[in-house]
Design a protein around this motif. Structure first.
Motif, PDB file in Angstrom:
ATOM      1  N   THR A   1     -12.596 -28.739  14.757  1.00  0.00           N
ATOM      2  CA  THR A   1     -12.174 -28.295  16.084  1.00  0.00           C
ATOM      3  C   THR A   1     -12.344 -29.405  17.108  1.00  0.00           C
ATOM      4  OG1 THR A   1     -14.365 -27.381  16.477  1.00  0.00           O
ATOM      5  CG2 THR A   1     -12.686 -25.883  15.652  1.00  0.00           C
TER       6      THR A   1
ATOM      7  N   VAL B   1      -9.468 -29.910  19.940  1.00  0.00           N
ATOM      8  CA  VAL B   1      -9.915 -29.394  21.232  1.00  0.00           C
ATOM      9  C   VAL B   1     -11.271 -28.722  21.035  1.00  0.00           C
ATOM     10  CG1 VAL B   1      -8.821 -27.135  21.026  1.00  0.00           C
ATOM     11  CG2 VAL B   1      -9.141 -28.120  23.283  1.00  0.00           C
ATOM     12  N   SER B   2     -12.058 -28.651  22.083  1.00  0.00           N
ATOM     13  CA  SER B   2     -13.333 -27.935  21.994  1.00  0.00           C
ATOM     14  C   SER B   2     -13.580 -27.163  23.283  1.00  0.00           C
ATOM     15  CB  SER B   2     -14.482 -28.910  21.724  1.00  0.00           C
ATOM     16  OG  SER B   2     -14.584 -29.851  22.765  1.00  0.00           O
ATOM     17  N   MET B   3     -14.298 -26.078  23.152  1.00  0.00           N
ATOM     18  CA  MET B   3     -14.657 -25.253  24.310  1.00  0.00           C
ATOM     19  C   MET B   3     -16.009 -25.712  24.831  1.00  0.00           C
ATOM     20  SD  MET B   3     -12.297 -22.929  24.811  1.00  0.00           S
ATOM     21  CE  MET B   3     -13.083 -21.626  25.711  1.00  0.00           C
ATOM     22  N   THR B   4     -16.129 -25.836  26.140  1.00  0.00           N
ATOM     23  CA  THR B   4     -17.388 -26.217  26.764  1.00  0.00           C
ATOM     24  C   THR B   4     -17.756 -25.205  27.827  1.00  0.00           C
ATOM     25  OG1 THR B   4     -16.251 -27.596  28.385  1.00  0.00           O
ATOM     26  CG2 THR B   4     -17.006 -28.683  26.377  1.00  0.00           C
TER      27      THR B   4
ATOM     28  N   MET C   1     -16.009 -21.133  31.200  1.00  0.00           N
ATOM     29  CA  MET C   1     -15.657 -21.863  29.991  1.00  0.00           C
ATOM     30  C   MET C   1     -14.528 -22.835  30.303  1.00  0.00           C
ATOM     31  SD  MET C   1     -17.744 -20.727  27.766  1.00  0.00           S
ATOM     32  CE  MET C   1     -17.126 -21.187  26.174  1.00  0.00           C
ATOM     33  N   GLY C   2     -14.544 -23.994  29.647  1.00  0.00           N
ATOM     34  CA  GLY C   2     -13.500 -24.986  29.844  1.00  0.00           C
ATOM     35  C   GLY C   2     -13.034 -25.547  28.517  1.00  0.00           C
ATOM     36  N   ILE C   3     -11.876 -26.130  28.515  1.00  0.00           N
ATOM     37  CA  ILE C   3     -11.313 -26.753  27.316  1.00  0.00           C
ATOM     38  C   ILE C   3     -11.394 -28.259  27.480  1.00  0.00           C
ATOM     39  CG2 ILE C   3      -9.236 -27.076  25.941  1.00  0.00           C
ATOM     40  CD1 ILE C   3      -8.369 -24.290  26.744  1.00  0.00           C
ATOM     41  N   GLU C   4     -11.898 -28.927  26.450  1.00  0.00           N
ATOM     42  CA  GLU C   4     -12.026 -30.370  26.465  1.00  0.00           C
ATOM     43  C   GLU C   4     -11.165 -30.955  25.342  1.00  0.00           C
ATOM     44  OE1 GLU C   4     -15.799 -33.127  25.837  1.00  0.00           O
ATOM     45  OE2 GLU C   4     -16.001 -31.704  27.483  1.00  0.00           O
ATOM     46  N   ALA C   5     -10.372 -31.956  25.668  1.00  0.00           N
ATOM     47  CA  ALA C   5      -9.473 -32.557  24.683  1.00  0.00           C
ATOM     48  C   ALA C   5     -10.262 -33.272  23.602  1.00  0.00           C
ATOM     49  CB  ALA C   5      -8.534 -33.536  25.375  1.00  0.00           C
TER      50      ALA C   5
END
Length: 110
Positions: free
Chosen positions: A63, A67-70, A77-81
């Motif tokens: 993952t 992409v990963s969830m932070t 929650m945010g999405i990180e490339a």
């Protein structure tokens, strides 16, 4: 050739009408015995390329490559490339994928 990138595909009338796409970028897989300098070659490619990301298999998850969830400071929650997204139209060096845990290789990271 992978460092220099491919050329943009020329779209002819036939390709435009049929919806066919042409891949013009090169992909490379380097396999060899231990101690042959594969990692050093990837590190050098990472330094030379204008847009590149280097990822070691022992620190990556399936993952994390995309992409990963932070969790943000406020609890949102945010999405990180991930590495593959960051290296778009550049070079993504994935080293020592055999060191990646079996659960991550299968995509079962939870």
């Amino acid at each position: 050739l992978c460092l220099l990138g491919g050329t943009p595909p020329e779209v002819s009338g036939l390709e435009a009408r049929s919806g066919m796409t042409i891949r013009s970028n090169s992909h490379m897989l380097v396999v060899g015995d231990p101690g042959m300098g594969k990692s050093q070659m990837l590190l050098s490619a990472n330094q030379v390329a204008t847009r590149s990301v280097y990822v070691g298999g022992n620190t990556a998850s399936s993952t994390g490559l995309t992409v990963s969830m932070t969790k943000e400071a406020g609890g949102d929650m945010g999405i990180e490339a991930g590495a593959l997204v960051l290296a778009d139209r550049g070079v993504c060096c994935l080293d020592e994928l055999d060191k990646m845990p079996k659960s991550h290789q299968d995509g079962e990271s939870w």
